[in-house]
Write an enzyme that holds these catalytic residues in place. Structure first.
Site, PDB file in Angstrom:
ATOM      1  N   ASP A  48      40.913  48.372  43.848  1.00 48.21           N
ATOM      2  CA  ASP A  48      42.374  48.440  43.728  1.00 48.21           C
ATOM      3  C   ASP A  48      42.769  48.188  42.281  1.00 48.21           C
ATOM      4  OD1 ASP A  48      42.233  45.707  43.291  1.00 48.21           O
ATOM      5  OD2 ASP A  48      43.131  45.146  45.205  1.00 48.21           O
TER       6      ASP A  48
ATOM      7  N   SER B 103      40.997  35.559  43.486  1.00 48.18           N
ATOM      8  CA  SER B 103      40.765  36.681  44.405  1.00 48.18           C
ATOM      9  C   SER B 103      39.398  37.329  44.235  1.00 48.18           C
ATOM     10  CB  SER B 103      41.838  37.750  44.200  1.00 48.18           C
ATOM     11  OG  SER B 103      41.861  38.160  42.848  1.00 48.18           O
TER      12      SER B 103
ATOM     13  N   HIS C  54      40.706  44.839  41.266  1.00 47.24           N
ATOM     14  CA  HIS C  54      39.449  44.337  41.841  1.00 47.24           C
ATOM     15  C   HIS C  54      38.364  45.397  41.963  1.00 47.24           C
ATOM     16  CE1 HIS C  54      42.732  41.699  43.368  1.00 47.24           C
ATOM     17  NE2 HIS C  54      41.909  40.787  42.905  1.00 47.24           N
TER      18      HIS C  54
END
Ligand SMILES: *[C@@H]1O[C@H](CO)[C@@H](O)[C@H](O)[C@H]1NC(C)=O
Ligand SMILES: *[C@@H]1O[C@H](CO)[C@@H](O)[C@H](O)[C@H]1NC(C)=O
Ligand SMILES: *[C@@H]1O[C@H](CO)[C@@H](O)[C@H](O)[C@H]1NC(C)=O
Ligand SMILES: *[C@@H]1O[C@H](CO)[C@@H](O)[C@H](O)[C@H]1NC(C)=O
Length: 368
Positions: A331, A41, A334
């Site tokens: 978040d 991610s 991240h």
């Protein structure tokens, strides 16, 4: 985490801030024909939007993308761009290479000529094929690249394909999810268990790099794993809200192992060149000296819920901060657009502390 700052930190930080300005002013043509991106991610620009199922990690809904052009959620785990987007811009591309899955079923003239490149990264994946559920594993990402390579060869010929690929940049950003998976199965591993896990991870990492080399990759741009034990999610699990040391220790072990492995490969594989960009060093610098780099909040996520906004992902009903550029974390796991911008600048053109043995710019400019 840290005590006193070493003497080098101030000049390095000032240089970092200057780098950001330099990167913005620059508008040269691309330094490499293409960028091929692999990983999780931290690098995904929307691959998972093309995958079915409810187990797939996704970010194609608000508040993700709130600072992306036209405030659009794209599948990036960020309020705006991620580190790969900024690297692509620093490399002189007008835009980040698209998710491979978004172009896999149509013939893209530019990409099948070996230009621009493609992004294979899939959120939730790891070095190990057993890490992640319903996502594109690292091995599968390499297979997808092999199919694209066939199309490029078919289009421009084998020899031209070899040449253009040998000049292109192969970016890998992965490893954090393997460490989280290991930790969630056993949060108090013994020294021997940690050692065994890390050496297996490094050996698999090396296999992926060798497979890419076999497919024509020569310029390997590795991004290491940041101190993931200090992300809002692990902190939210700690009774005192501190960083989770085991996660950081495993991360240092993996980073060290990958560094040694890459050095070893460069000695044994002809034409192999690499750089390791240290997101670990960048995040550590920001945590030690937030103010000097323009950050105010380095523990709580901008978007999320619960303690440190680390208890859930960034969903439409989650809390959203206002001053997003002052947050290290977007978040629970991240970085923000602002953090990614700084990280990419440091890795692209920074000192040996942020990218070694050469930086990404030097790797890109290297004529082979
Ligand atoms: C990269 O860094 C060098 C030396 O610090 C500097 O001269 C150059 O302008 C920088 N280039 C970019 C594109 O930031
Ligand atoms: C591409 O085609 C395959 C099979 O033809 C299909 O399963 C898949 O959903 C398509 N992917 C996209 C992104 O359209
Ligand atoms: C690669 O070639 C196959 C077969 O010709 C085609 O179906 C596919 O769309 C092509 N993929 C790309 C990315 O060009
Ligand atoms: C947001 O809604 C989802 C379900 O729609 C729920 O699972 C989640 O806990 C909610 N998050 C917050 C921060 O309320």
């Amino acid at each position: 985490m840290a005590t006193a700052s070493p003497a080098w930190i101030v000049p390095v930080l000032l240089a970092l801030a200057a780098l950001c300005a330099a990167a913005e002013a620059e508008a040269s043509p691309a330094k490499v024909p293409a960028m091929y991106v692999f990983g999780d991610s931290t690098a995904d620009v929307g691959s998972n939007n093309y995958l079915p199922g409810s187990a797939v990690p996704r970010a194609n809904f608000p508040h993700n993308g709130v600072d992306f052009p036209t405030s659009r959620p794209t599948g990036r785990f960020s309020n705006g761009y991620n580190g790969i987007d900024f690297l692509a811009l620093n490399m002189g591309f007008k835009r980040s290479p698209p998710p491979f899955l978004s172009v896999a079923n149509r013939t893209n003239r530019q990409i099948t000529r070996g230009l621009l490149g493609a992004n294979f990264a899939s959120a939730g994946s790891g070095v190990l094929d057993t890490t992640g559920d319903s996502i594109v594993s690292m091995s599968k990402q390499v297979e997808q690249f092999a199919t694209l390579r066939c199309n490029i060869s078919a289009r421009i010929g084998e020899e031209a394909a070899d040449t253009v690929l040998s000049r292109s940049l192969f970016v890998i950003s992965t490893g954090g999810n393997d460490i989280f998976a290991f930790f969630s199965a056993n949060s108090t591993p013994t020294a021997a268990q940690k050692q065994m896990f890390t050496s297996n991870l490094v050996s698999q990492y090396k296999n992926h790099v060798k497979a890419l080399f076999g497919l024509g990759a020569r310029k390997l741009a590795v991004i290491d794993v940041p101190p993931i034990g200090c992300c809002p999610y692990p902190r939210s699990l700690h009774p005192l809200g501190a960083c989770i040391d085991v996660l950081n220790e495993l991360t240092r072990g993996l980073n060290k192992g990958v560094k040694d492995a890459m050095h070893g490969l460069s000695a044994s594989l002809g034409g192999f060149k690499y750089s390791i960009g240290s997101s670990h060093a960048v995040v550590q610098s920001i945590m030690k000296h937030p103010q000097r780099l323009g950050f105010k909040e380095v523990t709580t996520a901008c978007c999320g819920s619960g303690k440190f906004n680390g208890k859930s992902g960034c969903t439409p009903n989650a809390t959203l901060c206002d001053n997003r550029h002052e947050y290290l974390f977007w978040d629970l796991l991240h970085p923000t657009h602002a953090t990614s911008k700084l990280a990419a600048a440091a890795i692209y053109n920074g000192s040996l502390h942020f990218a070694a043995p050469i930086n990404f710019r030097q790797l890109a400019e290297d004529q082979c």
